[in-house]
Scaffold this active site. Sequence first.
Site, mmCIF file in Angstrom:
data_model
loop_
_atom_site.group_PDB
_atom_site.id
_atom_site.type_symbol
_atom_site.label_atom_id
_atom_site.label_comp_id
_atom_site.label_asym_id
_atom_site.label_seq_id
_atom_site.Cartn_x
_atom_site.Cartn_y
_atom_site.Cartn_z
ATOM 1 N NE ARG A 86 -1.298 2.563 69.067
ATOM 2 C CZ ARG A 86 -1.208 3.706 69.739
ATOM 3 N NH1 ARG A 86 -0.693 4.786 69.151
ATOM 4 N NH2 ARG A 86 -1.611 3.790 70.996
ATOM 5 C CE LYS B 286 7.485 -11.266 65.939
ATOM 6 N NZ LYS B 286 7.601 -10.100 65.031
ATOM 7 C CD GLU C 224 10.765 -12.198 63.127
ATOM 8 O OE1 GLU C 224 10.998 -11.357 62.237
ATOM 9 O OE2 GLU C 224 9.784 -12.113 63.894
ATOM 10 C CE LYS D 188 8.103 -13.108 60.625
ATOM 11 N NZ LYS D 188 7.053 -12.210 61.164
#
Length: 336
Positions: free
Chosen positions: A53, A143, A184, A226
């Site tokens: 990752r 976010k 978002e 977003k």
Amino acid sequence: MTDRHPALLPGGLRATARRLVTGGRGVLAADESVTTMSKRLADAGVPASAEHRRAYRELLVTADGLADGVNGVILCEETLRQRFADGRTFPAGITGLGMLPGIKVDTGTAPLAGAPDETVTTGLDGLPERAAEFVALGARFAKWRAVFRIAGDLPSTWAVRANAHALARYAADCQRAGLVPIVEPEVLAEGAHPLDRTATVTARVLAAVTTALTDAGVDPAATVLKPNMVTAGADTDVAEPAAVARATLDVLRATVPDDLAGVAFLSGGWPPVTAAANLAAIRELPAPWPVTFSFGRALVTPALHAWRGDPGAVPAAQAALLAEVRRNAAPSPEAA
């Protein structure tokens, strides 16, 4: 002189928010959870491990010239705490490459009591302390994603209000800590609903989010939205980009403030070509705020398939990423 974090200085949050959305450049969402990223690696034939990752995220953010089309990179907490192969932390490395490092602070979704088949996003517990730590680690923005499903009478009023409230609390906590919040609210494209149903639901959601943000005292000029683009459901005929653009901007102009720092659209799982075409059509229409992208899968999927864990394929993977970034990074009307 002062040793305060730049984002905490007067105007700092607004300047950071503007930087995220300027020049037609966008935001790279490389913030998949450990579980999601591990599954995507496995699907590509790559053993799921912390090192794979890390290596995958490093090849993405170190692509030569990425900053020409990307202003910021959203990371998950695991990656925020990892290091490049040369020893630099991810935030330090991304900053050195001319981009802003960000962090996903929500902890996923959970069933919403009183709303069968709907969810609320979690992660508010301890968020002020976590946000302060993320600032200390080098993050400049954050976010939080809330999801809304169109099906029958859904989303319910309760689900819309609960998620709007959580988004507003998140945004307020982040601004107090010195992080620009990317808000978002995603109306999912799953289903066979027509474009006008998506428009109606998106307008409901954005109106509720705007009201909640205002009630929480969130500064819109230090906030990036977003949202989803207003499309028909993924199980119906694909709407023409021009129709998507008109519907999307009609909804946004009617529901969000003109002094928002900017709008960075999510790709919503659409194929890269479709997402890019819709974004280009939206950019052709006048808007009171900068318009750009905050894409994940639409940018990185070709890179993952090119890499497949092979160190020798890193240049090809980076070239695939840069091709998708160039497809979406065009000067906005404000920057032209």
